[in-house]
Scaffold this active site. Structure first.
Site, PDB file in Angstrom:
ATOM      1  N   GLY A  31      36.436  38.394 -18.469  1.00  9.89           N
ATOM      2  CA  GLY A  31      36.542  39.202 -19.685  1.00  9.89           C
ATOM      3  C   GLY A  31      36.585  40.681 -19.312  1.00  9.89           C
ATOM      4  N   LYS A  52      36.476  31.189 -15.038  1.00  4.20           N
ATOM      5  CA  LYS A  52      36.277  29.793 -15.428  1.00  4.20           C
ATOM      6  C   LYS A  52      37.585  29.066 -15.778  1.00  4.20           C
ATOM      7  CE  LYS A  52      33.232  27.361 -18.564  1.00  4.20           C
ATOM      8  NZ  LYS A  52      32.004  27.475 -19.307  1.00  4.20           N
ATOM      9  N   GLU A 131      34.515  50.227 -39.143  1.00  3.01           N
ATOM     10  CA  GLU A 131      33.968  48.881 -39.358  1.00  3.01           C
ATOM     11  C   GLU A 131      32.551  49.023 -39.897  1.00  3.01           C
ATOM     12  OE1 GLU A 131      35.788  45.683 -36.387  1.00  3.01           O
ATOM     13  OE2 GLU A 131      34.955  47.332 -35.277  1.00  3.01           O
ATOM     14  N   ARG A 296      26.131  44.183 -40.111  1.00  3.57           N
ATOM     15  CA  ARG A 296      26.486  42.756 -40.183  1.00  3.57           C
ATOM     16  C   ARG A 296      25.378  41.828 -40.656  1.00  3.57           C
ATOM     17  NH1 ARG A 296      30.086  42.021 -34.825  1.00  3.57           N
ATOM     18  NH2 ARG A 296      31.715  43.291 -35.730  1.00  3.57           N
ATOM     19  N   HIS A 357      28.502  34.623 -33.803  1.00  6.88           N
ATOM     20  CA  HIS A 357      29.530  35.493 -33.230  1.00  6.88           C
ATOM     21  C   HIS A 357      29.110  36.133 -31.913  1.00  6.88           C
ATOM     22  CE1 HIS A 357      32.916  38.249 -33.267  1.00  6.88           C
ATOM     23  NE2 HIS A 357      32.130  39.304 -33.283  1.00  6.88           N
ATOM     24  N   ARG A 392      23.864  44.040 -33.434  1.00  5.33           N
ATOM     25  CA  ARG A 392      24.880  44.899 -32.811  1.00  5.33           C
ATOM     26  C   ARG A 392      25.791  45.569 -33.836  1.00  5.33           C
ATOM     27  NH1 ARG A 392      30.112  44.024 -31.461  1.00  5.33           N
ATOM     28  NH2 ARG A 392      30.047  41.751 -31.592  1.00  5.33           N
TER      29      ARG A 392
HETATM   30  C1  SIN Z   1      35.504  42.254 -35.727  1.00  4.27           C
HETATM   31  O1  SIN Z   1      36.661  42.560 -35.476  1.00  4.27           O
HETATM   32  O2  SIN Z   1      35.048  42.146 -36.866  1.00  4.27           O
HETATM   33  C2  SIN Z   1      34.605  41.926 -34.587  1.00  4.27           C
HETATM   34  C3  SIN Z   1      34.346  43.130 -33.815  1.00  4.27           C
HETATM   35  C4  SIN Z   1      33.033  43.005 -33.115  1.00  4.27           C
HETATM   36  O3  SIN Z   1      32.506  41.908 -32.946  1.00  4.27           O
HETATM   37  O4  SIN Z   1      32.487  44.042 -32.764  1.00  4.27           O
END
Ligand code: SIN
Length: 519
Positions: A31, A52, A131, A296, A357, A392
């Protein structure tokens, strides 16, 4: 508070001494954190990059929203730090947050130098979106909503072009080897054989553990193997009770498949959450002032409550504030997915519900990605640097990946450890039973069920206790087994990781951030 868990069982079972490869550094994970770290290791060092599957098999590849960075003149480091600390519910490590935020711009520049092409405005400036939990537009993106894919592809290509990096595709991490001086190698498996990589510098960037849950946005292989291997090697784990549930996964899916994410950036561009009666419930009086763009954990719990109140299994994203043309250009991946299911964004509502998530906890690391085991470094979701606290902030994970991968690589370059000793595998393997793989598959389903029903976004003390008993039974069942394939390693690591999450949740008696105790 950091807790230490002791584990001393070795997982490898065959005779891995037979094939031994030597490298200066082993980086585990394909990643953003693993690829970036491998590139930042000094070119004079021979690096084994253990992946992996392929690049598309990791969580980074799926990241839609973007990567945070303070670039706008109306924004500031202080504002980003404040938003991160607020979302983290007062549980972040402030120094680590400051490092991550302030070293963002220089690392974004490095990504661009490695060939990452961020979306730009007509005047050539970088496009920035918003966001949940952010007070400003500070999220860079690529290919609209294909940020992770574009970044991993660019970094992967740069790794392939590097002569000092050997990419070992389709290779699993089985275990980490230590001696009295610290790390001395790893046991890997190329889907046929176990083999040893001898090295005194190991960087683990294997991601989180989303697949411990029935519904998760994370890739199928995301079962916490790297975290569990570090745990067995003697690493401290922290904050494992903090599991993030994203508010808006696409609610149309098949049983057993990874859930598709409807990025928070969709709300960042103006979409609104509604219940089945068309009420915009996040802006009701008394709710969070940021309404649909609250952190979130808050939006997730509000949705769970709303689904209960309205006797529905989902809520709906109203994207009608955006024109069809804008939505398609800005969110091409989401548009395609919706269309496959007969939904036209900006005209039809998009059904969504919360799902696992991200894992805020992980292997405890310092500001250089160092663990308490000499020579063993951890970065990305597998690490707990303390930047995310109890919840987060959106798009801080990708930033954390690059900032701390660079710091760990710099530390390894400056404090390089040479592998001197012959590797001793210690005690002989002592396992006796080879479990039946259909039984292992059934037990993996059982584990997911336990975690989903009893260790989810809203928790009850009595259910956490029941989860601990059920998971301990599973652990006992497999404690003397000889695993002959990667499914075995995966299940074993999954049980360990699930138990640690559950025990940490039991130990944390107060509700904070994503760890919410109802009773
Ligand atoms: C998203 O695009 O909503 C996820 C981004 C994130 O997990 O920070």
């Amino acid at each position: 508070m950091k807790r230490r868990y002791i584990f001393n069982k070795k997982l490898y079972s065959q005779n891995p001494e037979k094939i031994t490869k030597s490298y200066d550094v082993a980086v585990i994970g394909g990643g953003m954190a693993g690829l970036f770290a491998a590139l930042e290791i000094d070119k004079s060092k021979k690096v084994a990059l253990v992946i992996k599957g392929g690049l598309e098999g990791g969580s980074s590849y799926l990241a839609q929203g973007g990567i945070c960075c303070v670039l706008d003149e109306k924004d500031s480091f202080d504002a980003h730090i404040k938003d991160t600390l607020t979302a983290g519910a007062g549980h972040c490590d402030e120094k680590a947050v400051e490092v991550m935020v302030c070293e963002g711009p220089e690392n974004i520049k490095r990504l661009i130098d490695y060939g990452v092409r961020f979306d730009k405005n007509c005047d050539g400036t970088l496009k920035l979106t918003r966001e949940g939990g952010h007070c400003a537009r500070r999220i860079l993106h690529c290919g609209g909503d294909a940020t992770g894919k574009e970044i991993t592809k660019a970094l992967g290509k740069a790794c392939e072009e590097r002569e000092n990096i050997d990419i070992l595709w389709n290779t699993d991490l089985v275990d980490i080897l230590t001696d009295e001086n610290g790390v001395c190698g790893i046991v890997a498996n190329d889907k046929c054989n176990d083999f040893i990589i001898k090295t005194a510098n190991v960087l683990v960037a294997t991601g989180g553990a989303g697949q411990l849950y029935r519904y998760s946005t994370t890739p199928v292989g995301n079962t916490g193997e790297g975290i569990a291997a570090c745990f067995r090697a003697g690493c401290e784990l922290s904050d494992m009770e903090f599991v993030q549930f994203h508010p808006t996964a696409f609610a149309i899916h098949e049983e057993g498949e990874r859930l598709f994410l409807i990025s928070e950036a969709v709300r960042g561009e103006g979409a609104v959450l509604k219940n089945k009666y068309g009420e915009a419930f996040m802006s009701r009086e008394g709710n969070h002032p940021l309404a649909d763009l609250a952190p979130r954990d808050i939006v997730t719990r509000a949705i769970i409550d709303e689904m209960k109140q309205t006797d529905d299994t989902k809520v709906y994203l109203d994207t009608s504030a955006m024109s069809a043309g804008f939505f398609e250009k800005r969110f091409p991946t989401i548009t395609k997915k919706c269309r496959e299911h007969g939904i036209t964004p900006s005209k039809d509502l998009i059904p969504v519900h919360p799902t696992q998530h991200y894992l805020m906890g992980g292997v405890s690391t310092d500001l250089h990605g160092r663990t308490n085991v000499e020579g063993l470094f951890v970065c990305g979701e597998a690490a707990c640097t303390g930047v995310h606290g109890a919840n987060r902030l959106a798009s801080n994970s990708t930033l954390e990946c690059v900032v701390f991968a660079k710091r760990a690589a710099d530390y390894i370059n400056a404090n390089f450890r040479t592998a001197e000793n012959e590797i001793s595998l210690g005690k002989e393997p002592y396992y006796i039973v080879s479990p039946d793989s259909s039984e292992m598959a059934a037990d993996m389903c059982k584990l997911k069920e336990i975690m989903t029903e009893k260790v989810g976004a809203v928790r009850k003390r009595s259910e956490l206790e029941t989860a601990r008993c059920l998971l301990s039974d599973l652990k006992l069942k497999y404690s003397d087994c000889n695993f002959e394939n990667e499914k075995g390693y995966s299940l074993y690591s999954a049980i360990d990781t699930a138990l640690v999450i559950t025990e940490s949740a039991i130990n944390r008696t107060e509700s904070i951030g994503s760890h919410y105790i109802q009773d």
